[in-house]
Design a protein around this motif. Structure first.
Motif, PDB file in Angstrom:
ATOM      1  N   MET A  96      33.851   8.500  23.593  1.00 56.79           N
ATOM      2  CA  MET A  96      34.653   7.962  22.492  1.00 56.79           C
ATOM      3  C   MET A  96      35.504   9.069  21.906  1.00 56.79           C
ATOM      4  SD  MET A  96      33.457   5.976  19.044  1.00 56.79           S
ATOM      5  CE  MET A  96      34.631   5.670  17.725  1.00 56.79           C
ATOM      6  N   LYS A  97      36.739   8.710  21.519  1.00 56.63           N
ATOM      7  CA  LYS A  97      37.650   9.678  20.914  1.00 56.63           C
ATOM      8  C   LYS A  97      37.395   9.723  19.405  1.00 56.63           C
ATOM      9  CE  LYS A  97      41.273   9.129  24.394  1.00 56.63           C
ATOM     10  NZ  LYS A  97      41.074  10.464  24.963  1.00 56.63           N
ATOM     11  N   VAL A  98      37.113  10.928  18.894  1.00 56.20           N
ATOM     12  CA  VAL A  98      36.743  11.108  17.493  1.00 56.20           C
ATOM     13  C   VAL A  98      37.767  12.009  16.820  1.00 56.20           C
ATOM     14  CG1 VAL A  98      34.987  11.953  15.900  1.00 56.20           C
ATOM     15  CG2 VAL A  98      34.312  10.818  18.022  1.00 56.20           C
ATOM     16  N   SER A  99      38.494  11.443  15.870  1.00 58.39           N
ATOM     17  CA  SER A  99      39.504  12.186  15.120  1.00 58.39           C
ATOM     18  C   SER A  99      38.836  13.028  14.042  1.00 58.39           C
ATOM     19  CB  SER A  99      40.486  11.198  14.485  1.00 58.39           C
ATOM     20  OG  SER A  99      41.131  11.753  13.361  1.00 58.39           O
ATOM     21  N   MET A 100      39.187  14.299  13.976  1.00 59.46           N
ATOM     22  CA  MET A 100      38.649  15.180  12.937  1.00 59.46           C
ATOM     23  C   MET A 100      39.093  14.722  11.549  1.00 59.46           C
ATOM     24  SD  MET A 100      36.705  17.667  14.187  1.00 59.46           S
ATOM     25  CE  MET A 100      36.822  19.079  13.069  1.00 59.46           C
ATOM     26  N   LYS A 101      40.323  14.245  11.438  1.00 57.94           N
ATOM     27  CA  LYS A 101      40.813  13.747  10.144  1.00 57.94           C
ATOM     28  C   LYS A 101      40.035  12.513   9.703  1.00 57.94           C
ATOM     29  CE  LYS A 101      45.665  15.167   9.717  1.00 57.94           C
ATOM     30  NZ  LYS A 101      47.059  14.648   9.606  1.00 57.94           N
ATOM     31  N   TRP A 102      39.875  11.582  10.626  1.00 59.30           N
ATOM     32  CA  TRP A 102      39.172  10.336  10.328  1.00 59.30           C
ATOM     33  C   TRP A 102      37.721  10.635   9.963  1.00 59.30           C
ATOM     34  CZ3 TRP A 102      39.780   5.527  14.027  1.00 59.30           C
ATOM     35  CH2 TRP A 102      39.199   4.404  13.434  1.00 59.30           C
ATOM     36  N   LEU A 103      37.067  11.488  10.745  1.00 56.93           N
ATOM     37  CA  LEU A 103      35.686  11.860  10.484  1.00 56.93           C
ATOM     38  C   LEU A 103      35.546  12.530   9.116  1.00 56.93           C
ATOM     39  CD1 LEU A 103      32.855  11.922  11.806  1.00 56.93           C
ATOM     40  CD2 LEU A 103      33.455  14.182  12.722  1.00 56.93           C
ATOM     41  N   GLY A 104      36.586  13.291   8.738  1.00 58.51           N
ATOM     42  CA  GLY A 104      36.567  13.988   7.458  1.00 58.51           C
ATOM     43  C   GLY A 104      36.612  13.073   6.249  1.00 58.51           C
ATOM     44  N   ARG A 105      36.928  11.786   6.444  1.00 60.80           N
ATOM     45  CA  ARG A 105      36.889  10.840   5.326  1.00 60.80           C
ATOM     46  C   ARG A 105      35.463  10.479   4.951  1.00 60.80           C
ATOM     47  NH1 ARG A 105      41.291   6.959   8.220  1.00 60.80           N
ATOM     48  NH2 ARG A 105      43.074   8.387   8.128  1.00 60.80           N
ATOM     49  N   TYR A 106      34.528  10.669   5.868  1.00 60.99           N
ATOM     50  CA  TYR A 106      33.141  10.282   5.640  1.00 60.99           C
ATOM     51  C   TYR A 106      32.235  11.473   5.345  1.00 60.99           C
ATOM     52  CZ  TYR A 106      35.028   6.310   8.286  1.00 60.99           C
ATOM     53  OH  TYR A 106      35.810   5.271   8.751  1.00 60.99           O
ATOM     54  N   VAL A 107      32.550  12.630   5.927  1.00 60.70           N
ATOM     55  CA  VAL A 107      31.703  13.802   5.756  1.00 60.70           C
ATOM     56  C   VAL A 107      32.594  15.034   5.583  1.00 60.70           C
ATOM     57  CG1 VAL A 107      31.506  14.077   8.258  1.00 60.70           C
ATOM     58  CG2 VAL A 107      29.824  15.150   6.773  1.00 60.70           C
ATOM     59  N   ASP A 108      32.212  15.927   4.682  1.00 62.33           N
ATOM     60  CA  ASP A 108      33.006  17.114   4.391  1.00 62.33           C
ATOM     61  C   ASP A 108      33.016  18.052   5.601  1.00 62.33           C
ATOM     62  OD1 ASP A 108      34.338  19.239   3.264  1.00 62.33           O
ATOM     63  OD2 ASP A 108      32.652  19.899   2.020  1.00 62.33           O
ATOM     64  N   LEU A 109      34.216  18.274   6.159  1.00 64.33           N
ATOM     65  CA  LEU A 109      34.363  19.161   7.311  1.00 64.33           C
ATOM     66  C   LEU A 109      35.071  20.460   6.950  1.00 64.33           C
ATOM     67  CD1 LEU A 109      35.308  16.640  10.154  1.00 64.33           C
ATOM     68  CD2 LEU A 109      33.068  17.580   9.616  1.00 64.33           C
ATOM     69  N   SER A 110      35.102  20.782   5.682  1.00 59.27           N
ATOM     70  CA  SER A 110      35.758  22.024   5.262  1.00 59.27           C
ATOM     71  C   SER A 110      35.075  23.216   5.920  1.00 59.27           C
ATOM     72  CB  SER A 110      35.708  22.158   3.736  1.00 59.27           C
ATOM     73  OG  SER A 110      34.379  22.124   3.268  1.00 59.27           O
ATOM     74  N   ALA A 111      35.881  24.134   6.387  1.00 57.17           N
ATOM     75  CA  ALA A 111      35.427  25.361   7.056  1.00 57.17           C
ATOM     76  C   ALA A 111      34.769  25.090   8.405  1.00 57.17           C
ATOM     77  CB  ALA A 111      34.469  26.165   6.166  1.00 57.17           C
ATOM     78  N   ILE A 112      34.901  23.857   8.910  1.00 52.78           N
ATOM     79  CA  ILE A 112      34.340  23.525  10.227  1.00 52.78           C
ATOM     80  C   ILE A 112      35.489  23.355  11.215  1.00 52.78           C
ATOM     81  CG2 ILE A 112      32.989  21.886  11.568  1.00 52.78           C
ATOM     82  CD1 ILE A 112      31.329  23.382   9.562  1.00 52.78           C
ATOM     83  N   GLN A 113      35.522  24.198  12.227  1.00 51.58           N
ATOM     84  CA  GLN A 113      36.534  24.105  13.263  1.00 51.58           C
ATOM     85  C   GLN A 113      36.081  23.133  14.350  1.00 51.58           C
ATOM     86  OE1 GLN A 113      39.551  25.644  13.009  1.00 51.58           O
ATOM     87  NE2 GLN A 113      38.804  26.279  10.982  1.00 51.58           N
ATOM     88  N   ALA A 114      37.056  22.554  15.040  1.00 48.67           N
ATOM     89  CA  ALA A 114      36.747  21.582  16.089  1.00 48.67           C
ATOM     90  C   ALA A 114      35.853  22.190  17.167  1.00 48.67           C
ATOM     91  CB  ALA A 114      38.040  21.044  16.699  1.00 48.67           C
ATOM     92  N   ASP A 115      36.103  23.432  17.541  1.00 49.14           N
ATOM     93  CA  ASP A 115      35.294  24.087  18.570  1.00 49.14           C
ATOM     94  C   ASP A 115      33.842  24.221  18.131  1.00 49.14           C
ATOM     95  OD1 ASP A 115      37.469  24.332  20.220  1.00 49.14           O
ATOM     96  OD2 ASP A 115      37.922  26.398  19.651  1.00 49.14           O
ATOM     97  N   ASP A 116      33.633  24.580  16.862  1.00 50.46           N
ATOM     98  CA  ASP A 116      32.272  24.747  16.344  1.00 50.46           C
ATOM     99  C   ASP A 116      31.542  23.407  16.315  1.00 50.46           C
ATOM    100  OD1 ASP A 116      32.811  27.439  15.961  1.00 50.46           O
ATOM    101  OD2 ASP A 116      33.494  27.145  13.895  1.00 50.46           O
TER     102      ASP A 116
END
Length: 527
Positions: A1-21
């Motif tokens: 499944m394709k997971v957008s970092m922006k979309w995911l960030g609406r539900y859980v705080d992804l600050s300081a989290i890079q896609a690679d990590d």
């Protein structure tokens, strides 16, 4: 499944989290990230304003443009037919690296050109998301575009998309909500989901009749929205669907696809005016043909699950709706369908007709009992907000599903024995809380209430695996098995057998080696 970092960030705080990590954490937790992609590519891009645009003196299709880049004004030769003075445009400066070209200073038929005014396809945006106008010319930005700023951020194309490989036991990973729960547990961060279960409770008495005459459809929810407005979707919705690999069509259709990606539950919206008798029934044992949304005429077999109205097929259940009830610009009311279908029967029909849709793939994996209810509420909420939905009628339910949550218990000594590592009891309880398993401790036993979407958690070993995933398999210390050392020699009976065999061969006898896996009758017959 394709997971957008922006979309995911609406539900859980992804600050300081890079896609690679995040990809590394998900992969170590057993959910392999196959690729990390972007919606568009390009370095050294900026928003520019075309100050003037004149015809090239040595060409009948080129234009010489003076473009304001914010910190400077530069000259660019452009061949797009739609370029004009006053436009805000995407400019790739000299030195920019695009998917198929590196921009260099050039002289085009005697006129110097410093950069390129870009179309979206030149930035790697897939053609299925573009209109014919966008495919044939440069991208013209809105009047609110700020000169000198990042054009990808302005267009919402600065998103990063993780392509996550779904494991067979995690059908819930077809839903953004479940992925957010998983990421929240891995990062130990709060998850906020728009799952209020209230929107679909509103509605006046309904004229809708729904049902199923086949065990292949045990649950069916339906709801009439008497009035709504079909229009273009807001930008955030189109960007989210694009990141998921789905082309935006209009606000109503896009809401159904958005809710499918959010909850994992495929929905189908029927034009209310095209279902005049307000009756929908799921049947099998049908014959004839059904014309689907892609203009294909599909022959029906008796085992196919078919959506019917008035005895007439209007769609292939769980795969694709019919062309004669689709949403278009003239739609003013809809019927919402949210149902559960047999995974095996959807898979068989989907393969037979060679239609592997986003909906059919989700049904084939299996859906949780509460999913139609969740999706119905979320769809109504978005239709009211984005499509001016009014005149709601009461939700009709066929085959009330069992919403009872089951419990699974595990002892602390079982966890350490199976994982081979030391895990404090308090750590186990904290991990179960992060996974929303509502642990209750009684002595060394921990009893968890399993959320409806975690259909993979049924026995104690499943809970132990969750501890291992969150703690991290890399924390497991490898040990070699302890085995008793024995000398490699023949015993007395083996030595005697070999001696007899050698003597017999010396007397001129022949040895027959027979198959071991033969019946006693054949052995007796041979003797």
């Amino acid at each position: 499944m394709k997971v957008s970092m922006k979309w995911l960030g609406r539900y859980v705080d992804l600050s300081a989290i890079q896609a690679d990590d995040l990809a590394a954490k998900l992969t170590l937790a057993g959910l392999e990230v196959e690729s990390i992609d972007t919606l568009a590519q390009g370095t050294n891009l900026t928003i520019g304003k075309v100050l003037s645009c004149i015809e090239h003196p040595q060409s009948d299709h080129l234009h010489v443009c003076q473009v304001d880049l914010g910190d400077e004004t530069t000259q660019i030769v452009c061949g797009a037919p739609n370029v004009a003075a006053g436009q805000n445009v995407i400019v790739a400066k000299t030195g920019a690296i695009l998917p198929e070209i590196t921009i260099k200073k050039a002289v085009v038929r005697g006129i110097e050109s410093n950069g390129m005014i870009c179309a979206l396809y030149e930035l790697g945006v897939a053609g299925k998301y573009l209109s014919e106008e966008q495919k044939n010319g440069i991208e013209v930005l809105g009047d609110d575009a700020v000169v000198g700023q990042d054009p990808l951020a302005y267009l919402g194309l600065d998103d990063v998309v993780l392509d996550i490989k779904q494991t067979p036991n995690r059908s819930d990973f077809n839903a953004m909500w479940s992925i957010a729960q998983e990421v929240g547990a891995l990062l130990d961060r709060k998850v906020s989901l728009p799952d209020n279960r209230k929107a679909a409770l509103e509605g006046k008495p309904t004229t809708l009749k729904i049902g199923s005459t086949t065990p292949g459809c045990p649950t069916f929810y339906g709801k009439i929205i008497g009035s709504l407005t079909v229009k273009e979707s807001p930008r955030w919705l189109k960007e989210a669907l694009m990141a998921a690999g789905i082309k935006a069509i209009n606000n109503v259709v896009d809401i159904s696809n958005y809710v499918m990606c959010e909850t994992g539950q495929p929905l189908h919206f029927y034009d209310l005016a095209k279902i005049p008798n307000h009756e929908i029934t799921v049947k099998d044992g049908q014959s004839g043909f059904v014309k689907t949304l892609d203009d294909s005429e599909i022959p029906l077999l008796k085992d196919d699950l078919v959506i019917t109205s008035g005895g007439h097929p209007i769609g292939l259940a769980g795969i694709m709706g019919g062309d004669d009830s689709k949403i278009d610009e003239q739609t003013h009311g809809i019927i919402i369908e949210a149902a559960l279908f047999s995974p095996v029967r959807i898979r068989n029909t989907s393969r037979r007709v060679n239609l592997m849709t986003e909906a059919s793939l989700r049904f084939q994996k299996g859906l949780e009992n509460q999913m139609p209810d969740k999706a119905m509420h979320r769809a109504v909420e978005l239709l009211v907000a984005l499509a001016d939905a009014k005149d709601l009628e009461a939700t009709v339910e066929f085959g009330k599903p069992d919403f009872t949550l089951h419990k699974v218990s595990v002892a602390h000594h079982q966890i350490e024995a199976l994982l081979g590592i030391t895990v404090e009891p308090t750590t186990c309880v904290e991990i179960f809380k992060r996974l929303h398993l509502e642990p209750v401790v009684s002595g060394e036993w921990i009893t968890c209430t399993i959320p409806s979407y975690r259909m993979d958690l049924t026995i104690a070993e499943d809970l132990i695996e969750e501890i291992g995933r969150i703690v991290g398999y890399d924390a497991t210390i490898g040990t070699r098995p302890v085995m008793e050392t024995v000398s490699g020699e023949l015993d007395a009976r083996q030595k005697q057998r070999r001696k007899i065999r050698a003597l017999c061969c010396g007397f001129g006898m022949n040895e027959a080696i027979t198959y071991t896996l033969v019946s006693k009758g054949k052995i007796d017959a041979a003797v």
